[in-house]
Design an enzyme around this catalytic site. Structure first.
Site, mmCIF file in Angstrom:
data_model
loop_
_atom_site.group_PDB
_atom_site.id
_atom_site.type_symbol
_atom_site.label_atom_id
_atom_site.label_comp_id
_atom_site.label_asym_id
_atom_site.label_seq_id
_atom_site.Cartn_x
_atom_site.Cartn_y
_atom_site.Cartn_z
ATOM 1 N N CYS A 154 48.557 67.325 44.353
ATOM 2 C CA CYS A 154 49.967 67.455 44.745
ATOM 3 C C CYS A 154 50.599 68.722 44.205
ATOM 4 O O CYS A 154 51.798 68.927 44.354
ATOM 5 C CB CYS A 154 50.760 66.224 44.335
ATOM 6 S SG CYS A 154 50.742 65.935 42.577
ATOM 7 N N ASN A 212 50.023 72.901 39.435
ATOM 8 C CA ASN A 212 51.053 73.779 38.863
ATOM 9 C C ASN A 212 50.939 73.786 37.337
ATOM 10 O O ASN A 212 50.968 74.827 36.695
ATOM 11 C CB ASN A 212 52.460 73.309 39.258
ATOM 12 C CG ASN A 212 52.615 73.154 40.757
ATOM 13 O OD1 ASN A 212 51.818 73.711 41.512
ATOM 14 N ND2 ASN A 212 53.591 72.389 41.206
ATOM 15 N N ASP A 213 50.801 72.595 36.777
ATOM 16 C CA ASP A 213 50.639 72.523 35.327
ATOM 17 C C ASP A 213 49.211 72.821 34.903
ATOM 18 O O ASP A 213 48.983 73.501 33.902
ATOM 19 C CB ASP A 213 51.052 71.132 34.815
ATOM 20 C CG ASP A 213 52.559 71.050 34.623
ATOM 21 O OD1 ASP A 213 53.128 72.019 34.096
ATOM 22 O OD2 ASP A 213 53.154 70.038 35.021
ATOM 23 N N ARG A 247 58.939 62.789 42.964
ATOM 24 C CA ARG A 247 59.297 63.228 41.600
ATOM 25 C C ARG A 247 60.559 62.476 41.185
ATOM 26 O O ARG A 247 61.648 62.811 41.653
ATOM 27 C CB ARG A 247 59.569 64.725 41.576
ATOM 28 C CG ARG A 247 58.358 65.614 41.808
ATOM 29 C CD ARG A 247 58.775 67.071 41.774
ATOM 30 N NE ARG A 247 57.661 67.976 41.541
ATOM 31 C CZ ARG A 247 57.079 68.707 42.495
ATOM 32 N NH1 ARG A 247 57.503 68.627 43.729
ATOM 33 N NH2 ARG A 247 56.085 69.520 42.192
ATOM 34 N N HIS A 293 68.939 77.053 46.618
ATOM 35 C CA HIS A 293 69.546 76.485 47.818
ATOM 36 C C HIS A 293 69.408 77.396 49.030
ATOM 37 O O HIS A 293 69.197 76.934 50.144
ATOM 38 C CB HIS A 293 71.015 76.158 47.550
ATOM 39 C CG HIS A 293 71.147 74.896 46.768
ATOM 40 N ND1 HIS A 293 72.189 74.623 45.941
ATOM 41 C CD2 HIS A 293 70.322 73.840 46.702
ATOM 42 C CE1 HIS A 293 72.010 73.448 45.395
ATOM 43 N NE2 HIS A 293 70.883 72.950 45.844
ATOM 44 N N GLU A 298 46.615 67.023 35.068
ATOM 45 C CA GLU A 298 47.296 68.317 34.955
ATOM 46 C C GLU A 298 47.170 68.915 33.557
ATOM 47 O O GLU A 298 47.755 69.943 33.257
ATOM 48 C CB GLU A 298 48.765 68.198 35.390
ATOM 49 C CG GLU A 298 49.538 67.071 34.758
ATOM 50 C CD GLU A 298 50.937 66.904 35.337
ATOM 51 O OE1 GLU A 298 51.423 67.786 36.044
ATOM 52 O OE2 GLU A 298 51.544 65.845 35.062
#
Ligand code: PEP
Ligand code: MG
Length: 575
Positions: free
Chosen positions: A504, A456-457, A298, A191, A433
């Site tokens: 993405c 990312n994956d 997502r 946050h 991915e």
């Protein structure tokens, strides 16, 4: 003495000012036996109520100053305070063990914090631990009658240095005086990082022990681009960072002019730059930052924040509201990407030794088709209100893709009995991915309208390096030459069958990857909203032919990611 420290770059920009250490009072307490559990429970109730009232008042006062996203963080904290399960656990302890509220509450909340911290595969969930830690401090301070620091009283420029920053701290911050933030804990999606980005305050998170190494009033530089903090900088360092700060301010002014400009290359090719979002609350920021589309919605957060399996109606409303708020822009929705590492309260999943190699995403959807069908129906219905495209995550084999498509077409047929042409405009795609899907892209491309490369994956699977494990983070190497070749293979395979190719994963917003991806022919770049204008500005200055040459040189002359890094850095200087 000058001291350099590093952490995670969380919000771009440079700040130079004296340090202001946010000192938390000592919140330690004695474990006490109590004689009147009733009075102790009342004391606990009063503390919760007082904090929840304070938070509501702070939220109200901050309505104009903060974005919807930031305001939503107050709700997260109020929800934690109102959580009946936590309350009951504390009350049961006070009653049965006759212990003071501080002890009972700390036992319960510490367990929750540890549970979130142990979700090492999932940064988002891991960082939720900081929400609970913030609540722990507030409740303990209230019970002990101690005062937590108040940033509202600041009246001169400072760099805020803290172990952790919560929404109540940030809401009190005056961006006029807070020139930077450095925290000891947190990651890019904590946050503190989200708040800092939306308040446009340069920030570094996860800068270990910073609050112990810096003294109040010492001069501090925060370089939010690289994640470097410098205590007591030299005159040359100050001059260098002042220049960087004014250069960035000038650049931002230029970028802001591009909000409504097309994402077009120097030689006139039209490309697409879109935003990744986790909920419809993120749409205004995406649109304000000039997103051409939403390239990745997502949907797991919709499920994760719900106490029950979201119904078709609930999901339909969420997707419809999202696409309607986009005013004609496309919304690409990814079907549920949940797994052993991302828990759902209403659907316990078995504990797994290797959750990233386990039961997740499309594997769960195909195993629990009823849940999948509900989501698909909601999406197909929402497509009547705008352009909704659907993509399936973690596709590995052709059979999986064909099974997912079969279910999709069955649901569309059922809906067509009442609405004859429903879903005709939906484009179907898959995330690429998993390495096998990347290798088999030629065949998979025949089945879908678009690919979206999830780097990312894809990187974690190609390099066999857990994306959440800091000890192997050096293997996050999007610029590694064989990896670049794999990306090129996916793009070329897609194009052979007129399949649009998007990306993405984080790599899409990576400044050094951009010319290489343009050289490979990537069509769409989906990233966090705050990276869009910088990317568009770069894209408009790059020529595709030149990018092709650069890409060719990178994969023929370079042998390591570092070499590609240096090659592109050098090349960009001349662009
Ligand atoms: C990816 O894997 O690159 C991706 C975009 O999906 P997520 O980060 O949600 O796994
Ligand atoms: Mg992924």
């Amino acid at each position: 003495m000058t001291l350099k420290m590093t952490g995670t770059a969380a919000s771009n920009g440079v700040g130079i000012a004296p340090a202001y250490i946010v000192d938390k009072p000592d919140l330690s307490f004695e474990k006490r036996r109590i004689s009147d559990p009733f009075a102790e429970i009342q004391r606990f109730k009063d503390a919760l109520l007082a904090i929840s009232n304070d938070l509501r008042a702070l939220k109200k006062a901050a309505t104009k100053k903060l974005s919807k996203d930031e305001l939503a963080i107050f709700d997260v904290h109020i929800e934690i305070l109102d959580d009946p399960e936590m309350f009951n656990q504390v009350v049961t302890r006070i009653r049965s063990q006759r212990i003071n509220a501080e002890t009972a509450f700390e036992e319960v909340i510490t367990r929750v914090i540890h549970e979130f911290e142990s979700m090492t595969g999932n940064k988002y969930m891991q960082e939720r631990a900081t929400d609970f830690a913030s609540i722990r401090d507030q409740v303990l301070a209230k019970l002990e009658g101690k005062q937590l620091p108040n940033l509202q009283t600041l009246d001169h420029p400072v760099i805020v240095v803290a172990h952790m920053i919560g929404p109540s701290d940030t809401s009190q911050m005056n961006a006029k005086y807070v020139k930077g933030i450095v925290t000891e804990v947190g990651g890019r999606t904590s946050h503190a990082a989200i708040m800092a980005r939306s308040l446009q305050i340069p920030a570094i998170v996860g800068c270990k022990k910073v609050a112990h190494q810096v003294k109040n009033g010492e001069r501090l530089v925060v370089d939010g681009f690289s994640g470097t903090a410098i205590v007591e900088p030299t005159t040359q360092q100050v001059a260098h960072y002042q220049q960087l700060a004014s250069q960035y301010a000038a650049e931002k002014l230029q970028w802001a002019k591009l909000v409504n400009s097309p994402s077009v290359t120097k030689d006139g090719q039209q490309l697409t730059i879109s935003a990744n979002i986790g909920s419809s609350n993120d749409i205004p920021a995406a649109v304000n930052n000039g997103a051409d589309e939403i390239g990745l919605f997502r949907t797991e957060f919709l499920y994760m924040k719900s106490e029950h399996l979201p119904t078709e109606e609930e999901q339909f409303r969420a997707y419809r509201d999202a696409v309607e708020s986009l005013g004609g822009k496309t919304l690409v929705v990814r079907t549920l990407d949940i797994g052993g590492d991302k828990p759902l309260t209403f659907m316990p999943l078995p504990h797994e030794l290797n959750p990233f190699l386990g039961y997740r995403a499309i594997r769960i959807s195909l195993d629990r088709p009823q849940m999948f069908r509900t989501q698909l129906r909601a999406l197909i219905r929402a497509s009547q209100f705008g352009q909704v495209n659907i993509m399936f995550p973690m596709i590995t084999t052709l059979e999986e893709l064909q099974a997912a498509k079969k279910i999709y077409y069955e649901e569309r047929e059922k809906l067509r009995q009442d609405y004859p042409h429903i879903g005709a405009n939906i484009k179907l795609g898959i995330m690429i991915e998993v390495p096998l899907a990347a290798l088999y892209a030629e065949r998979l491309a025949k089945e879908v309208d678009f690919f979206s490369i999830g780097t990312n994956d894809l990187i974690q699977y190609c390099f066999a390096a857990d994306r959440g494990n800091a000890s192997v983070s050096y293997l996050y190497q999007p610029l590694n030459p064989p990896f670049l070749r794999l990306i090129e293979h996916i793009i070329k395979s897609g194009h052979q069958h007129n399949t649009t190719v998007a990306m993405c994963g984080e790599m899409a917003g990576d400044r050094l990857a951009l010319p290489l991806l343009m050289g490979m022919g990537l069509d769409e770049y989906s990233m966090s909203a705050t990276s869009i204008l910088r990317t568009r500005s770069m894209m408009r200055n790059l020529d595709i032919n030149e990018c092709q040459k650069l890409y060719h040189e990178a994969v023929t002359k370079c042998e390591t990611a570092n070499q590609v890094h240096d090659l592109v850095e050098e090349w960009l200087k001349n662009e």
